[in-house]
Design an enzyme around this catalytic site. Structure first.
Site, PDB file in Angstrom:
ATOM      1  N   ARG A 191      -9.816  45.978  10.369  1.00  0.00           N
ATOM      2  CA  ARG A 191      -8.830  45.247   9.575  1.00  0.00           C
ATOM      3  C   ARG A 191      -9.446  44.634   8.325  1.00  0.00           C
ATOM      4  O   ARG A 191     -10.526  44.059   8.364  1.00  0.00           O
ATOM      5  CB  ARG A 191      -8.191  44.144  10.418  1.00  0.00           C
ATOM      6  CG  ARG A 191      -7.295  44.659  11.520  1.00  0.00           C
ATOM      7  CD  ARG A 191      -6.792  43.551  12.411  1.00  0.00           C
ATOM      8  NE  ARG A 191      -7.874  42.946  13.182  1.00  0.00           N
ATOM      9  CZ  ARG A 191      -7.694  41.990  14.079  1.00  0.00           C
ATOM     10  NH1 ARG A 191      -6.473  41.511  14.297  1.00  0.00           N
ATOM     11  NH2 ARG A 191      -8.710  41.511  14.762  1.00  0.00           N
ATOM     12  N   ASP A 236     -13.697  46.627  14.494  1.00  0.00           N
ATOM     13  CA  ASP A 236     -12.480  46.052  13.932  1.00  0.00           C
ATOM     14  C   ASP A 236     -12.368  46.563  12.499  1.00  0.00           C
ATOM     15  O   ASP A 236     -13.244  46.300  11.678  1.00  0.00           O
ATOM     16  CB  ASP A 236     -12.562  44.516  13.958  1.00  0.00           C
ATOM     17  CG  ASP A 236     -11.249  43.833  13.622  1.00  0.00           C
ATOM     18  OD1 ASP A 236     -10.430  44.445  12.890  1.00  0.00           O
ATOM     19  OD2 ASP A 236     -11.033  42.696  14.068  1.00  0.00           O
TER      20      ASP A 236
END
Length: 220
Positions: A143, A141
């Site tokens: 983000r 991930d």
């Protein structure tokens, strides 16, 4: 350890009436920003009035949904994820109590649209959503929610109720100096196409999804 945030400022504010395919409508005030650390065009949608939804003398806490952009789910209704239903749910729930939807340009958990489609191809061959990202040379991930924290600070928000199943969102916002007063789960939106994806998020990503609902194929 707290992350030091560069100051972001509000660039524009415009009124934007919203209407979804099922007929639900809401009035939003949309904010854009200058000075965001990643130079992306993130937006904040102010919905409802959180100052009016709390009793006199009680400190108002806006309901916040940091929603990662998903072109396939948000726009085209893809059932390989639960993004479209979560976006629709978030707008209605935030409008009811007041707060902000942060629409973040995080396509494919930060890896971009084309890479997300590459990851889908790997998932079709047997990889799960996290394994596919790693196989493409990305992190599970990618983000960052630093820009989201900047946006909230620019809006004068320092304390939030977080509408999310993802514990990493709460952790990152806290590391940026925000107080997460509560974490509120979203619904569980299961389809034949996203069942494995959701189960992987719950087991591997520690998302607060009701596994019993997933195993029973329930939706709500």
């Amino acid at each position: 350890m707290l992350t030091r945030l560069p100051t972001a400022t509000i660039r524009t504010r415009v009124e934007l009436p919203l209407r979804f395919a099922d007929g639900y409508a809401a009035d939003a005030r949309v904010f854009s920003f200058d000075g965001l650390v990643d130079d992306r065009e993130h937006l904040a949608f102010a919905l409802g009035d959180y100052t009016a939804s709390h009793p006199a003398g009680e400190r108002p806490v806006p309901l916040i949904r940091p929603h990662s952009e998903c072109l396939t789910g948000d726009v085209f209704g893809s059932e390989r994820c639960d993004c479209g239903p979560q976006l629709r749910e978030a707008v209605e729930r935030i409008t009811a109590v007041g707060g902000y939807l942060l629409y973040l340009r995080h396509e494919g958990r930060g890896i971009g649209l084309y890479s997300k489609l590459d990851a889908y191809a790997l998932q079709d061959a047997g990889a799960d959503t996290y394994e596919a990202n790693l196989a493409l040379g990305h992190r599970e991930d990618e983000r960052s929610y630093v820009a989201a924290a900047q946006m909230l600070h620019a809006l004068g928000v320092s304390r939030v109720a977080l509408l999310s199943n993802n514990p990493d969102k709460a952790r990152q916002l806290r590391s940026c100096g925000l107080t997460v007063a509560a974490q509120v789960p979203t619904g569980v939106y299961v389809s034949a196409a996203n069942h494995r994806y959701l189960e992987t998020k719950a087991r591997r990503g520690k998302h607060t999804l009701d596994l019993r609902a997933l195993l029973n194929g329930q939706t709500r």
